[in-house]
Design a protein around this motif. Structure first.
Motif, PDB file in Angstrom:
ATOM      1  N   ALA A 163       0.842  -1.192   0.000  1.00 34.46           N
ATOM      2  CA  ALA A 163       0.000   0.000   0.000  1.00 34.46           C
ATOM      3  C   ALA A 163       0.880   1.246   0.000  1.00 34.46           C
ATOM      4  N   LEU A 164       0.580   2.157  -0.913  1.00 34.53           N
ATOM      5  CA  LEU A 164       1.264   3.441  -0.944  1.00 34.53           C
ATOM      6  C   LEU A 164       0.424   4.441  -0.175  1.00 34.53           C
ATOM      7  N   VAL A 165       1.055   5.153   0.739  1.00 26.86           N
ATOM      8  CA  VAL A 165       0.337   6.093   1.597  1.00 26.86           C
ATOM      9  C   VAL A 165       0.987   7.463   1.493  1.00 26.86           C
ATOM     10  N   SER A 166       0.168   8.489   1.658  1.00 27.74           N
ATOM     11  CA  SER A 166       0.667   9.855   1.616  1.00 27.74           C
ATOM     12  C   SER A 166       1.493  10.147   2.862  1.00 27.74           C
ATOM     13  N   THR A 174      -9.220   6.456   5.702  1.00 25.95           N
ATOM     14  CA  THR A 174      -8.288   5.703   4.871  1.00 25.95           C
ATOM     15  C   THR A 174      -7.774   4.491   5.626  1.00 25.95           C
ATOM     16  N   ARG A 186       3.667  -1.094   3.810  1.00 29.28           N
ATOM     17  CA  ARG A 186       3.263   0.279   3.496  1.00 29.28           C
ATOM     18  C   ARG A 186       4.496   1.079   3.107  1.00 29.28           C
ATOM     19  N   LYS A 194       2.267   7.766  -6.855  1.00 30.05           N
ATOM     20  CA  LYS A 194       1.625   6.566  -6.312  1.00 30.05           C
ATOM     21  C   LYS A 194       0.874   5.808  -7.402  1.00 30.05           C
ATOM     22  N   ILE A 198       2.127   1.920  -8.994  1.00 30.00           N
ATOM     23  CA  ILE A 198       1.216   0.779  -9.106  1.00 30.00           C
ATOM     24  C   ILE A 198       1.154   0.322 -10.560  1.00 30.00           C
ATOM     25  N   ALA A 203       3.863  -1.640  -6.733  1.00 27.10           N
ATOM     26  CA  ALA A 203       2.980  -1.552  -5.565  1.00 27.10           C
ATOM     27  C   ALA A 203       1.592  -1.965  -6.026  1.00 27.10           C
ATOM     28  N   TYR A 206      -3.542   2.315  -3.492  1.00 29.79           N
ATOM     29  CA  TYR A 206      -3.455   3.644  -2.897  1.00 29.79           C
ATOM     30  C   TYR A 206      -4.883   4.087  -2.618  1.00 29.79           C
ATOM     31  N   ARG A 208      -7.330   7.062  -0.866  1.00 35.07           N
ATOM     32  CA  ARG A 208      -7.326   8.449  -0.387  1.00 35.07           C
ATOM     33  C   ARG A 208      -8.759   8.881  -0.081  1.00 35.07           C
ATOM     34  N   THR A 217      -5.019  13.985  -9.751  1.00 38.22           N
ATOM     35  CA  THR A 217      -5.252  12.559  -9.964  1.00 38.22           C
ATOM     36  C   THR A 217      -5.411  12.119 -11.415  1.00 38.22           C
TER      37      THR A 217
END
Length: 290
Positions: A163-166, A174, A186, A194, A198, A203, A206, A208, A217
């Motif tokens: 998982a990609l997180v901010s 989230t 993570r 992000k 993917i 990854a 993501y 949000r 986006t």
């Protein structure tokens, strides 16, 4: 008449060239004391943002003079049309000013309510992604993309989703979405990178739930979707663009390499967001009261 595949691929190639040129401007400012101001919502806008945007807008108007441009810094309050560009000249300004390399240039062409061609340049790590009909990646050398290589999302690893997180925008909603999934690792990553990581098979997800804007986006969404992934909203449908009545604001969404996880997400459905947002709002922070 919808753009044909050859035209979409041609536009994507042009957008990657423009994004890399703009990225070269950002790279020259990065790591120094880049002058910046705070916008009405408290988020920064730097000299690098402005210079990058000018190059992008000039180039788009030269190549595609009849297509309107919605850009974060100067044309964010214009209405869309059937065909329009969404531009973020510097996505991840706070990280950029802090010296982090995870910033990007995002350029996307929207037809109707979905992307049809896009580019995401990441000069800080020397990579650029693009997509017309198919998604590709290239290394950046001296402000230009090198050979373009097709990319594809990966199968989910046996040890769980990455998982990609901010780095700056965690929230409880989230966390609740991720809690119901088999997350094995993570990674903190900023900006539209992000989506692209993917898409490149590095990854898997993501999520949000906090506020973002469409120019944050759209370009990454198209790269990921063209590579076999998806970006969905609480209804399970693809995220759409050109929402002028809510000032181009996104609701909760999830970017997935494996679309089969869509039914397991539980994104919060807040219904239509109708309250206006003050001019100058950026997805880097909670919007101020209208």
């Amino acid at each position: 008449m919808p753009l044909d595949p050859r035209m979409r691929d041609s536009i994507a190639t042009t957008l990657t060239d423009i994004a890399c040129e703009a990225g070269d401007i950002l790279r020259r400012h990065h790591g120094g004391d880049c002058p910046h101001v705070l916008k009405p919502d408290g988020t920064p806008s730097s000299e690098a943002d402005i210079e990058s945007e000018k190059l992008i807008l000039d180039a788009l108007r030269r190549h595609y003079p009849t297509i309107p441009i919605i850009s974060e810094e100067s044309t964010y309050d214009l209405p869309p049309s059937e065909l329009f560009f969404l531009v973020d000249p510097l996505d991840g300004t706070r990280d950029f000013l802090a010296g982090n390399p995870d910033y990007s240039v995002n350029i996307c062409l929207i037809e109707g309510h979905r992307p049809v061609a896009s580019a995401v340049a990441a000069p800080g790590i020397g990579r650029v992604w693009g997509a017309g009909v198919t998604a590709f990646e290239a290394a950046i050398h001296r402000g230009r993309p090198m050979s373009r290589n097709a990319i594809r999302v990966r199968k989910v690893p046996e040890d769980g989703l990455v998982a990609l997180v901010s780095r700056r925008h965690g929230d409880t909603e989230t966390e609740a979405c991720l809690a119901g999934l088999p997350i094995g690792q993570r990674r903190g990553v900023a900006s539209a990178l992000k989506f692209c990581l993917i898409a490149s098979g590095e990854a898997d997800i993501y999520v949000r739930c906090g506020p973002t804007m469409e120019w944050d986006t759209a370009a990454g969404d198209h790269v990921l979707t063209s590579a076999g992934g998806c970006v969905i909203v609480p209804s399970g449908r693809a995220i759409t663009y050109g929402q002028y009545r809510i000032f181009y604001r996104n609701g909760p969404f999830a970017a997935l390499g494996d679309p089969s996880y869509t039914s397991r997400l539980g994104l919060p459905d807040r219904g239509p967001v109708l309250s206006p947002i003050r001019k100058g709002y950026s997805g880097d922070s909670t919007p101020p009261p209208a």
